[in-house]
Enzyme design. Structure first.
Site, PDB file in Angstrom:
ATOM      1  N   LYS A  96       0.810  -1.219   0.000  1.00  0.00           N
ATOM      2  CA  LYS A  96       0.000   0.000   0.000  1.00  0.00           C
ATOM      3  C   LYS A  96       0.850   1.279   0.000  1.00  0.00           C
ATOM      4  O   LYS A  96       0.432   2.305  -0.517  1.00  0.00           O
ATOM      5  CB  LYS A  96      -0.920   0.006   1.225  1.00  0.00           C
ATOM      6  CG  LYS A  96      -1.995  -1.084   1.210  1.00  0.00           C
ATOM      7  CD  LYS A  96      -3.039  -0.836   0.156  1.00  0.00           C
ATOM      8  CE  LYS A  96      -4.205  -1.812   0.264  1.00  0.00           C
ATOM      9  NZ  LYS A  96      -5.163  -1.643  -0.865  1.00  0.00           N
ATOM     10  N   GLU A 118      -9.951   5.690   3.292  1.00  0.00           N
ATOM     11  CA  GLU A 118     -10.676   4.580   3.881  1.00  0.00           C
ATOM     12  C   GLU A 118      -9.670   3.481   4.178  1.00  0.00           C
ATOM     13  O   GLU A 118      -8.587   3.448   3.599  1.00  0.00           O
ATOM     14  CB  GLU A 118     -11.699   4.045   2.876  1.00  0.00           C
ATOM     15  CG  GLU A 118     -11.133   3.128   1.773  1.00  0.00           C
ATOM     16  CD  GLU A 118     -10.193   3.818   0.787  1.00  0.00           C
ATOM     17  OE1 GLU A 118     -10.230   5.064   0.717  1.00  0.00           O
ATOM     18  OE2 GLU A 118      -9.432   3.119   0.098  1.00  0.00           O
ATOM     19  N   SER A 385       1.817  -9.715  -0.678  1.00  0.00           N
ATOM     20  CA  SER A 385       1.531  -8.278  -0.668  1.00  0.00           C
ATOM     21  C   SER A 385       1.673  -7.639   0.700  1.00  0.00           C
ATOM     22  O   SER A 385       1.842  -6.429   0.809  1.00  0.00           O
ATOM     23  CB  SER A 385       0.129  -8.032  -1.216  1.00  0.00           C
ATOM     24  OG  SER A 385      -0.819  -8.802  -0.506  1.00  0.00           O
TER      25      SER A 385
END
Lengths: 401, 272
Positions: A96, A118, A385
């Site tokens: 991210k 969010e 990830s």
């Protein structure tokens, strides 16, 4: 690079990937979205912006991440050679941060002083809070109350970083409701606020921007596997919530016709509506959060509740570019259930000493199913990830420790 | 673009104009607290002196709405309200209610109903116009064509953030009236009129001769009067829905009739 077939080179000027995507937002948001698109296209071709983005990815986030040959896992499964793209080693513990650095720089460039975002699992929230601290921006993160309870370490991290975490008690109290609330904040504060969308979702240009900032995953992996194995992989695996880590890995391999790609959604407890988040297995095209894509919904167009043990995959819509890749048949989409994903996490922990995030564990679960039957010289690349520190409580309550 | 036969909405604005009056538009969420109650509420809103009714279709993810209308949507959905059931209920309501009726919906329920089926059914049951709050002009080609075919007015939102080019485009695809958002943000009551309202109306006046209807944040006769000095009509939504939430169970629709009458009389405009 071979000539691309079945490529989603989109979006087109209307923000469409084939028939999917577009801009379905109240008029108040159209101007900020157009402003964002102009700012992004300008930044994209600005060498100074790209240099700063790459500098932060390298020296702050820790890129490039290794492509690691997981030999013990490979041996355990007894088939394909398994390589892990170690996004879990990045600062803040997941892919991210790539997108957050990019959009954070973009926000500063647009003169915005405040970020809203969010978050589901909290990884995007933590990455946004981190970048806000790094760039000196105010930050509000919206998080469903159910997610706050199950990912509480990330709530504390965000607060420590100076971000205000706002609990969302409406609807299903998860990611979808956090996006609703984040967009309500944005539409009320558009003058000074940038909405930092965390996945390849939302109205154009978000799916394009987030993909472009995540492409680095596949660009590195492609080069690394050529160096390590001397050839392209046979198959790529990545979990698909909104779909940012998967599009990040897949995108630069799309023209490589010999590379198969598998996206793994959350199969949850069962494929009954409300018990999973497998949009390509139970959804149909519709509009949610500004984009036309596959959505889990009832016959009347009400958005369905979803369930996954993994908060980051617990969302009723999928990025529009994935919808196009699904329709084109370029990527195969399947799902892994809660239990098999938990077990895949334990397997990786015990064979390789790596605790994966529950999101990434869904991709691993598919590898566990496919690797044994594959040839021993087949190459599988899995996007790891994120790391699983945030999920320790879930591992514990699921009784797999 | 083909000219429509005059709609109930256009007729309403013609009569207001002839009477030198300004309009009051009242929003309620269909099915809140039940579809039966909605019939009574629409009749009460008419009796209270409203000029146009906006009927909200409940949606699971109302991201343009503040907490009051969100809760109304949740109550309506909990009671099993769907777009299909609302359309099926309108003929019964129409026996009592002759005001122009605008369906105010998020786009996905309309899309899943099917544009063609929705246009036909909405028109046949006696709806007059449609506003899809999250449908941008950019995505509305097929929708506009279909709604026009069924003689439904297509109403779009203009915002303080809209550029003049966008306002011109929105006016060009709107029929009946253009709905202007008084301030950036979600629906909900505010104590003052936004400073952005007047400049927006002044910009739009140079662009279109459509009637202008202003909403978002209005709840008192003073605010409505201030809007009516500038525009053809004012919308009150959340303030009505909040009163339904607080008073309907004890006082029934009479409480809403009283509130609408207070708004109408407080503005000093005579019914058209």
């Amino acid at each position: 690079m071979p000539d691309g077939q079945l490529t989603t080179t989109g979006p087109d000027v209307r923000g469409r990937f084939g028939e999917f995507g577009g801009r379905y937002v109240p008029e108040t948001l159209m101007h900020p979205i157009e402003e964002l698109e102009r700012a992004y296209l300008d930044a994209k071709s600005d060498a100074a912006f790209q240099t700063e983005f790459k500098r932060l990815l390298r020296y702050y986030a820790g890129r490039p991440t290794p492509l690691y040959h997981a030999e013990r896992l490979t041996k355990h499964l007894g088939g394909a050679q398994i390589y892990l793209k170690r996004e879990d080693l990045l600062h803040t513990g997941a892919h991210k941060i790539n997108n957050c650095i990019g959009q954070g720089l973009l926000a500063v460039r647009m003169g915005k002083t405040r970020l809203v975002a969010e978050t589901g699992a909290g990884q995007h929230g933590v990455a946004t809070a981190t970048v806000a601290a790094l760039l000196g921006l105010e930050c509000h993160v919206y998080m469903g109350e159910e997610d706050m309870a199950r990912q509480s370490p990330n709530v504390f991290r965000m607060r420590l970083l100076g971000t205000e975490v706002v609990g969302v008690a409406s609807g299903s109290k998860t990611l979808k409701d956090a996006i609703n609330e984040g967009m309500r904040d944005w539409v009320t504060n558009i003058e000074n606020t940038h909405y930092l969308m965390g996945s390849v979702l939302g109205p154009h240009p978000y799916p394009m921007i987030v993909r472009d900032f995540q492409r680095v995953i596949g660009q590195e992996a492609r080069q690394q596997i050529l160096e390590l194995a001397g050839r392209l992989p046979d198959c790529l695996f990545a979990c698909v919530g909104g779909g940012s880590n998967s599009i990040g890995l897949f995108f630069d391999f799309i023209p490589d016709a010999e590379v198969k790609m598998v996206g793994i959604e959350a199969g949850g407890r069962s494929l009954n509506l409300g018990e999973h988040a497998a949009r390509f297995s139970g959804g149909k095209p519709g509009v949610l959060h500004g984009t036309y894509t596959y959505v889990l919904q009832d016959a009347d167009g009400m958005i369905a509740r979803t369930h996954s043990v993994s908060a980051g995959l617990d969302y009723p819509a999928v990025g529009p570019e994935h919808a196009a890749l699904h329709q084109q048949g370029r990527v195969e989409y399947t799902y892994a259930g809660d239990q098999e994903s938990l077990e895949a996490a334990r397997l990786l922990a015990r064979t390789e000493g790596i605790v994966p995030a529950l999101e990434s564990s869904h991709a691993l679960a598919e590898v566990v199913k496919r690797a044994p039957a594959a040839r021993k010289d087949a190459i599988f690349v899995v996007n790891l990830s994120g790391r699983g520190d945030k999920d320790l409580g879930i591992f514990q309550s699921a009784g797999i420790l | 673009m083909p000219t429509l036969s005059t709609s109930r909405i256009q007729e309403k604005f013609r009569r207001l104009r002839e009477a030198g009056a300004k309009g009051l538009v009242i929003y309620v969420t269909a099915g809140d607290p039940s579809l039966e109650a909605t019939g009574d509420l629409l009749a009460a809103i008419q009796a209270g002196g409203a000029d146009i009714i906006e009927l909200g279709i409940p949606f699971s993810d109302p991201l343009a709405d503040g907490p009051v209308i969100q809760r109304a949507s949740e109550r309506a959905l909990a009671g099993g309200t769907t777009l299909r059931k609302v359309l099926q209920a309108i003929p019964e309501w129409r026996k009592r209610v002759h005001l122009p009726l605008v369906l105010f919906s998020y786009y996905n329920p309309i899309l899943q109903y099917g544009l063609e089926d929705f246009g036909r059914d909405a028109s046949e049951v006696g709806a007059d116009g449609v506003l899809a709050v999250d449908l941008s002009p950019e995505e509305s080609g097929g929708y506009i064509e279909t709604m026009r075919k069924w003689n439904l007015n297509t109403i779009f939102l203009g915002a303080p953030t809209s550029t003049d080019d966008r306002l011109a485009r929105l006016a060009n695809i709107s029929t009946g009236f253009l709905y202007l958002i008084a301030r950036a943000g979600v629906t909900g009551e505010r104590s003052t009129l936004s400073g952005s309202t007047r400049p927006l109306i002044e910009r739009v006046r140079k662009i279109t001769s459509l009637p202008l209807v202003v909403g978002f944040g209005l709840s008192s006769p003073e605010q409505i009067r201030a809007v009516q000095e500038l525009a053809e009509a004012a919308v009150v939504g959340s303030a009505v829905v909040r009163r339904i939430e607080e008073h309907f169970s004890t006082e029934g629709a009479a409480a809403i009739e009283r509130y609408v009458r207070w708004l109408k009389e407080g503005t000093g405009s005579s019914p058209a």
